[in-house]
Design a protein around this motif. Structure first.
Motif, PDB file in Angstrom:
ATOM      1  N   ALA A  17       0.827  -1.203   0.000  1.00  0.00           N
ATOM      2  CA  ALA A  17       0.000   0.000   0.000  1.00  0.00           C
ATOM      3  C   ALA A  17       0.865   1.258   0.000  1.00  0.00           C
ATOM      4  N   PHE A  18       1.960   1.243   0.752  1.00  0.00           N
ATOM      5  CA  PHE A  18       2.847   2.402   0.805  1.00  0.00           C
ATOM      6  C   PHE A  18       3.480   2.669  -0.568  1.00  0.00           C
ATOM      7  N   ILE A  19       3.997   1.643  -1.198  1.00  0.00           N
ATOM      8  CA  ILE A  19       4.635   1.815  -2.508  1.00  0.00           C
ATOM      9  C   ILE A  19       3.597   2.207  -3.553  1.00  0.00           C
ATOM     10  N   ASP A  20       2.417   1.615  -3.484  1.00  0.00           N
ATOM     11  CA  ASP A  20       1.356   1.967  -4.426  1.00  0.00           C
ATOM     12  C   ASP A  20       0.962   3.429  -4.273  1.00  0.00           C
ATOM     13  N   CYS A  21       0.862   3.894  -3.048  1.00  0.00           N
ATOM     14  CA  CYS A  21       0.512   5.289  -2.797  1.00  0.00           C
ATOM     15  C   CYS A  21       1.606   6.225  -3.320  1.00  0.00           C
ATOM     16  N   ILE A  22       2.855   5.884  -3.087  1.00  0.00           N
ATOM     17  CA  ILE A  22       3.968   6.717  -3.534  1.00  0.00           C
ATOM     18  C   ILE A  22       3.994   6.807  -5.065  1.00  0.00           C
ATOM     19  N   SER A  27      -3.158  12.987  -9.642  1.00  0.00           N
ATOM     20  CA  SER A  27      -4.472  13.106 -10.289  1.00  0.00           C
ATOM     21  C   SER A  27      -5.358  11.887 -10.033  1.00  0.00           C
ATOM     22  N   GLN A  28      -4.783  10.776  -9.647  1.00  0.00           N
ATOM     23  CA  GLN A  28      -5.569   9.568  -9.404  1.00  0.00           C
ATOM     24  C   GLN A  28      -5.865   9.339  -7.926  1.00  0.00           C
ATOM     25  N   VAL A  29      -5.404  10.235  -7.049  1.00  0.00           N
ATOM     26  CA  VAL A  29      -5.643  10.086  -5.611  1.00  0.00           C
ATOM     27  C   VAL A  29      -7.007  10.704  -5.296  1.00  0.00           C
ATOM     28  N   ARG A  30      -7.859   9.949  -4.559  1.00  0.00           N
ATOM     29  CA  ARG A  30      -9.195  10.429  -4.218  1.00  0.00           C
ATOM     30  C   ARG A  30      -9.274  10.831  -2.750  1.00  0.00           C
ATOM     31  N   GLY A  31     -10.176  11.738  -2.476  1.00  0.00           N
ATOM     32  CA  GLY A  31     -10.521  12.090  -1.102  1.00  0.00           C
ATOM     33  C   GLY A  31      -9.565  13.041  -0.415  1.00  0.00           C
ATOM     34  N   TRP A  37      -2.510  10.601   2.735  1.00  0.00           N
ATOM     35  CA  TRP A  37      -2.669   9.150   2.554  1.00  0.00           C
ATOM     36  C   TRP A  37      -1.389   8.411   2.976  1.00  0.00           C
ATOM     37  N   VAL A  38      -0.223   8.947   2.644  1.00  0.00           N
ATOM     38  CA  VAL A  38       1.037   8.316   3.047  1.00  0.00           C
ATOM     39  C   VAL A  38       1.118   8.250   4.569  1.00  0.00           C
ATOM     40  N   LEU A  39       0.746   9.353   5.239  1.00  0.00           N
ATOM     41  CA  LEU A  39       0.780   9.358   6.708  1.00  0.00           C
ATOM     42  C   LEU A  39      -0.220   8.370   7.294  1.00  0.00           C
ATOM     43  N   ILE A  40      -1.406   8.285   6.727  1.00  0.00           N
ATOM     44  CA  ILE A  40      -2.415   7.327   7.216  1.00  0.00           C
ATOM     45  C   ILE A  40      -1.895   5.900   7.066  1.00  0.00           C
ATOM     46  N   ILE A  41      -1.298   5.596   5.925  1.00  0.00           N
ATOM     47  CA  ILE A  41      -0.774   4.242   5.701  1.00  0.00           C
ATOM     48  C   ILE A  41       0.330   3.921   6.700  1.00  0.00           C
ATOM     49  N   LEU A  42       1.227   4.880   6.934  1.00  0.00           N
ATOM     50  CA  LEU A  42       2.333   4.621   7.845  1.00  0.00           C
ATOM     51  C   LEU A  42       1.880   4.539   9.297  1.00  0.00           C
ATOM     52  N   LEU A  43       0.972   5.421   9.716  1.00  0.00           N
ATOM     53  CA  LEU A  43       0.553   5.446  11.119  1.00  0.00           C
ATOM     54  C   LEU A  43      -0.389   4.296  11.474  1.00  0.00           C
ATOM     55  N   PRO A  51      -3.597   0.752   5.222  1.00  0.00           N
ATOM     56  CA  PRO A  51      -3.462   0.125   3.904  1.00  0.00           C
ATOM     57  C   PRO A  51      -4.800  -0.254   3.272  1.00  0.00           C
ATOM     58  N   ILE A  52      -5.719  -0.792   4.059  1.00  0.00           N
ATOM     59  CA  ILE A  52      -7.022  -1.176   3.508  1.00  0.00           C
ATOM     60  C   ILE A  52      -7.802   0.056   3.075  1.00  0.00           C
ATOM     61  N   ALA A  53      -7.735   1.136   3.868  1.00  0.00           N
ATOM     62  CA  ALA A  53      -8.418   2.374   3.489  1.00  0.00           C
ATOM     63  C   ALA A  53      -7.852   2.908   2.173  1.00  0.00           C
ATOM     64  N   TRP A  54      -6.538   2.839   2.004  1.00  0.00           N
ATOM     65  CA  TRP A  54      -5.930   3.299   0.755  1.00  0.00           C
ATOM     66  C   TRP A  54      -6.407   2.461  -0.427  1.00  0.00           C
ATOM     67  N   LEU A  55      -6.395   1.144  -0.268  1.00  0.00           N
ATOM     68  CA  LEU A  55      -6.779   0.265  -1.368  1.00  0.00           C
ATOM     69  C   LEU A  55      -8.260   0.397  -1.723  1.00  0.00           C
ATOM     70  N   VAL A  56      -9.101   0.668  -0.730  1.00  0.00           N
ATOM     71  CA  VAL A  56     -10.536   0.765  -0.990  1.00  0.00           C
ATOM     72  C   VAL A  56     -10.934   2.166  -1.457  1.00  0.00           C
ATOM     73  N   ALA A  57     -10.474   3.207  -0.762  1.00  0.00           N
ATOM     74  CA  ALA A  57     -10.997   4.545  -1.022  1.00  0.00           C
ATOM     75  C   ALA A  57      -9.958   5.542  -1.514  1.00  0.00           C
ATOM     76  N   GLY A  58      -8.697   5.253  -1.436  1.00  0.00           N
ATOM     77  CA  GLY A  58      -7.693   6.265  -1.724  1.00  0.00           C
ATOM     78  C   GLY A  58      -7.316   6.410  -3.181  1.00  0.00           C
ATOM     79  N   LYS A  59      -7.332   5.356  -3.932  1.00  0.00           N
ATOM     80  CA  LYS A  59      -6.865   5.407  -5.307  1.00  0.00           C
ATOM     81  C   LYS A  59      -8.028   5.233  -6.269  1.00  0.00           C
ATOM     82  N   GLN A  60      -8.027   6.055  -7.289  1.00  0.00           N
ATOM     83  CA  GLN A  60      -9.049   5.942  -8.320  1.00  0.00           C
ATOM     84  C   GLN A  60      -8.683   4.756  -9.212  1.00  0.00           C
ATOM     85  N   ARG A  61      -9.480   3.714  -9.182  1.00  0.00           N
ATOM     86  CA  ARG A  61      -9.205   2.497  -9.958  1.00  0.00           C
ATOM     87  C   ARG A  61      -9.807   2.642 -11.347  1.00  0.00           C
TER      88      ARG A  61
END
Length: 165
Positions: A17-22, A27-31, A37-43, A51-61
């Protein structure tokens, strides 16, 4: 060993999730902004919330390239661009060209083989009919011992004259 498996799975998801976010363009990051998002994934990575929040709601698929979910649907949607080798006219033409080249080469080899066989027959019949004509030497230019030399004790059965009857 099995007791470490849940920890390794959490760590793998966290790193993914961290590498995917980086690597995701802004333009594809939502919310939220990408830095948040990087801080949420790390904390919250240790408890899998980040990581689950990023995969579900963070990235525009985006849907798979070419539309359609299965390979058959994608092939139907974009048309048949790939052709099997046995249906490809260019491939079949190249095979025919190679076959004609191979056949020509084979005919040349066969003609060369016939020519060499004929030369051997002429040499054999010439030495059998009129003698050697080399002053007692064999057709190979040797002394008639067939490479055995003077030591060897005996002749080949071919060299012995037939018995008189």
């Amino acid at each position: 060993m099995l007791r470490y498996l849940p920890f390794l799975l959490v760590l793998a998801l966290w790193i993914y999730a961290f590498i995917d976010c980086i690597n995701t363009p802004e333009s594809q990051v939502r919310g939220l902004p990408k830095v948040v998002w990087v801080l949420i994934i790390l904390l919250f990575g240790e408890v899998l919330i980040g990581p689950i929040a990023w995969l579900v709601a963070g990235k525009q698929r985006q849907p798979a390239a070419g539309g359609g979910g299965t390979p058959a649907e994608r092939r139907r949607n974009r048309g048949a661009t790939w052709v099997a080798p046995d249906d490809n006219p260019e491939f079949l033409r190249s095979l025919r060209e190679e076959n004609t080249k191979d056949e020509a080469l084979l005919k040349d080899w066969e003609a060369d083989l016939r020519r060499r066989e004929e030369e051997l027959r002429r040499k054999e019949t010439g030495s059998a009919d009129g003698g050697t004509g080399t002053g007692g030497r064999g057709s190979d230019g040797g002394d008639g011992t067939n490479g055995k030399g003077s030591k060897g004790g005996g002749k080949d059965p071919e060299d012995t004259p037939p018995a008189a009857s």
